[in-house]
Design a protein around this motif. Structure first.
Motif, PDB file in Angstrom:
ATOM      1  N   ASP A  24      21.501   8.118  95.497  1.00  0.00           N
ATOM      2  CA  ASP A  24      21.086   8.817  96.922  1.00  0.00           C
ATOM      3  C   ASP A  24      22.262   9.611  97.607  1.00  0.00           C
ATOM      4  OD1 ASP A  24      19.696   9.426  99.631  1.00  0.00           O
ATOM      5  OD2 ASP A  24      18.364   8.005  98.872  1.00  0.00           O
ATOM      6  N   ARG A  25      22.489  10.638  98.304  1.00  0.00           N
ATOM      7  CA  ARG A  25      23.332  11.044  99.079  1.00  0.00           C
ATOM      8  C   ARG A  25      23.558   9.138  99.864  1.00  0.00           C
ATOM      9  NH1 ARG A  25      20.222  15.916 100.958  1.00  0.00           N
ATOM     10  NH2 ARG A  25      18.287  15.199 102.436  1.00  0.00           N
ATOM     11  N   ASP A  26      22.586   8.269 100.811  1.00  0.00           N
ATOM     12  CA  ASP A  26      22.921   7.723 101.685  1.00  0.00           C
ATOM     13  C   ASP A  26      23.586   6.579 101.737  1.00  0.00           C
ATOM     14  OD1 ASP A  26      21.825   9.482 103.728  1.00  0.00           O
ATOM     15  OD2 ASP A  26      19.354   8.883 102.662  1.00  0.00           O
ATOM     16  N   GLY A  27      23.795   6.499  99.984  1.00  0.00           N
ATOM     17  CA  GLY A  27      24.207   5.335  99.527  1.00  0.00           C
ATOM     18  C   GLY A  27      23.001   4.562  98.485  1.00  0.00           C
ATOM     19  N   GLY A  28      23.937   3.837  97.891  1.00  0.00           N
ATOM     20  CA  GLY A  28      22.876   3.071  96.511  1.00  0.00           C
ATOM     21  C   GLY A  28      22.007   5.043  95.183  1.00  0.00           C
ATOM     22  N   ASP A  29      21.544   3.258  94.189  1.00  0.00           N
ATOM     23  CA  ASP A  29      21.508   4.076  93.256  1.00  0.00           C
ATOM     24  C   ASP A  29      19.615   3.135  92.845  1.00  0.00           C
ATOM     25  OD1 ASP A  29      23.653   5.212  92.571  1.00  0.00           O
ATOM     26  OD2 ASP A  29      24.251   3.365  91.210  1.00  0.00           O
ATOM     27  N   LEU A  30      18.752   4.247  92.527  1.00  0.00           N
ATOM     28  CA  LEU A  30      17.569   3.968  92.124  1.00  0.00           C
ATOM     29  C   LEU A  30      17.403   4.497  90.318  1.00  0.00           C
ATOM     30  CD1 LEU A  30      15.725   5.823  94.847  1.00  0.00           C
ATOM     31  CD2 LEU A  30      15.757   3.294  94.839  1.00  0.00           C
ATOM     32  N   ASP A  31      16.888   2.625  89.947  1.00  0.00           N
ATOM     33  CA  ASP A  31      16.124   3.053  88.713  1.00  0.00           C
ATOM     34  C   ASP A  31      14.607   3.648  88.222  1.00  0.00           C
ATOM     35  OD1 ASP A  31      15.352   2.416  86.311  1.00  0.00           O
ATOM     36  OD2 ASP A  31      15.593   0.205  85.521  1.00  0.00           O
ATOM     37  N   LEU A  32      14.541   5.215  88.664  1.00  0.00           N
ATOM     38  CA  LEU A  32      13.435   5.166  88.470  1.00  0.00           C
ATOM     39  C   LEU A  32      12.504   5.321  87.672  1.00  0.00           C
ATOM     40  CD1 LEU A  32      13.882   9.228  89.143  1.00  0.00           C
ATOM     41  CD2 LEU A  32      14.126   7.423  90.910  1.00  0.00           C
ATOM     42  N   LEU A  33      12.589   4.805  86.187  1.00  0.00           N
ATOM     43  CA  LEU A  33      11.938   4.137  85.727  1.00  0.00           C
ATOM     44  C   LEU A  33      11.153   2.648  86.347  1.00  0.00           C
ATOM     45  CD1 LEU A  33      12.949   4.765  82.374  1.00  0.00           C
ATOM     46  CD2 LEU A  33      11.739   6.080  83.519  1.00  0.00           C
TER      47      LEU A  33
END
Length: 322
Positions: A89-98
């Motif tokens: 995310d450009r706002d910071g942080g990663d998302l595990d989509l699965l």
């Protein structure tokens, strides 16, 4: 067919890694049939911010299956058996989509990652006006938005893609194919996503309309800064549009290069055969793709890679590619 854009090869330094917006690692998708069909095999891709990544390959090679798996739109019997899809995310942080739960996934789609489907007439609701379909996205994801602001935003995105706002009152059958596709792109842009996946968005359109829409995509990318995964079987088109291109065969990425390198020095025999499958205006006729490759279930793992190499040797021997 010389590319008219300046493709950017995938940088490897730390600053470039920080610019990644989507990372796919060792993704596998299996259709649970008898026997199971391994449709996507150990696919790894990195999409950088503002980049257009082309995904090429013949029908049935796994392009759309990969796109649907990234966006968690796949349904049974398709199953993601292993791998990871990470959104940065450009706002910071990663998302595990699965790993996202249903409600989290619902909030993520359209607002962070949107999709333009193949065949706008099928993707749009034929009995609902354009305005109602656009406003439905805003009502779902921006419930606090006023009715006036919703309509203003709908008019704004339609203008962005070259559709007059008065066409908001039209129904899909009252629009041309090109206009319907532009409405689909407008819908995908409504919430200012960071990534757009475009699955054969111009295949059913004539060449002039197709070119106009592609110019709009490039202009919007430059203005708004989103990244694109553009899926098509049309490799010459991707050369003009993309920064980098991944070539897919039987569920695997067999070549992954910047557009300039892929055009000048394609390394895989299948890529060269894809180029030769397009008719030339002058000179000898190129060899067309054969439909004799092994079925997906027969080409998994090391044995499958051996079969692909054998097939490549056969193509060279027969003079199918130059």
């Amino acid at each position: 067919m010389t590319p008219n854009l300046s493709p950017g090869a995938a940088p490897a330094d730390e600053s470039a890694r920080r610019s990644a917006v989507l990372t796919v690692r060792d993704l596998n998708v299996v259709y649970q049939s008898d026997p199971p069909v391994h449709a996507v095999k150990d696919v790894s891709l990195t999409l950088h911010r503002g980049e257009i990544l082309g995904l090429a390959g013949e029908s049935g090679c796994g392009k759309s299956t990969l796109a649907y798996a990234i966006n968690r739109l796949h349904e049974w019997p398709a199953d993601v058996s292993s791998g990871s899809v990470t959104f940065h995310d450009r706002d910071g942080g990663d998302l595990d989509l699965l790993a996202l739960r249903r409600e989290e996934l619902r909030a993520f789609r359209w607002s962070k990652l949107s999709m333009v489907f193949q065949g706008a007439m099928n993707a749009l609701n034929p009995v609902t006006s354009v305005r109602a379909q656009l406003e439905d996205v805003l009502t779902t994801h921006r419930p606090g938005m006023s009715k006036q602001d919703r309509r203003a935003r709908c008019a704004e995105v339609l203008q962005l893609v070259g559709v007059e706002p008065r066409r908001m009152h039209s129904y899909p059958h009252e629009l041309s194919g090109g206009m319907r596709q532009r409405v689909m792109i407008a819908m995908a842009l409504l919430l200012d996503p960071q990534v757009m996946i475009m699955d054969e968005p111009t295949t059913a359109l004539d060449v002039l309309v197709q070119r106009g829409i592609l110019r709009e995509i490039l202009r919007l990318r430059d203005e708004l800064g989103f990244a694109v995964i553009f899926i098509t079987h049309d490799l010459p088109l991707l050369l003009e549009l993309s920064d980098r291109i991944a070539v897919m065969l039987r569920g695997e990425i067999v070549e992954y290069e910047d557009a300039e390198t892929l055009y000048r020095q394609p390394s895989h025999p299948y890529t060269r055969q894809l180029f030769d499958s397009f008719p030339r205006l002058t000179g000898e006729r190129g060899a067309f793709l054969r439909g004799s490759d092994p079925a997906p279930v027969e080409t998994s793992g090391a044995a499958g890679r051996d079969q692909l190499r054998t097939k490549g040797d056969q193509i060279r021997t027969e003079g199918g590619v130059r």
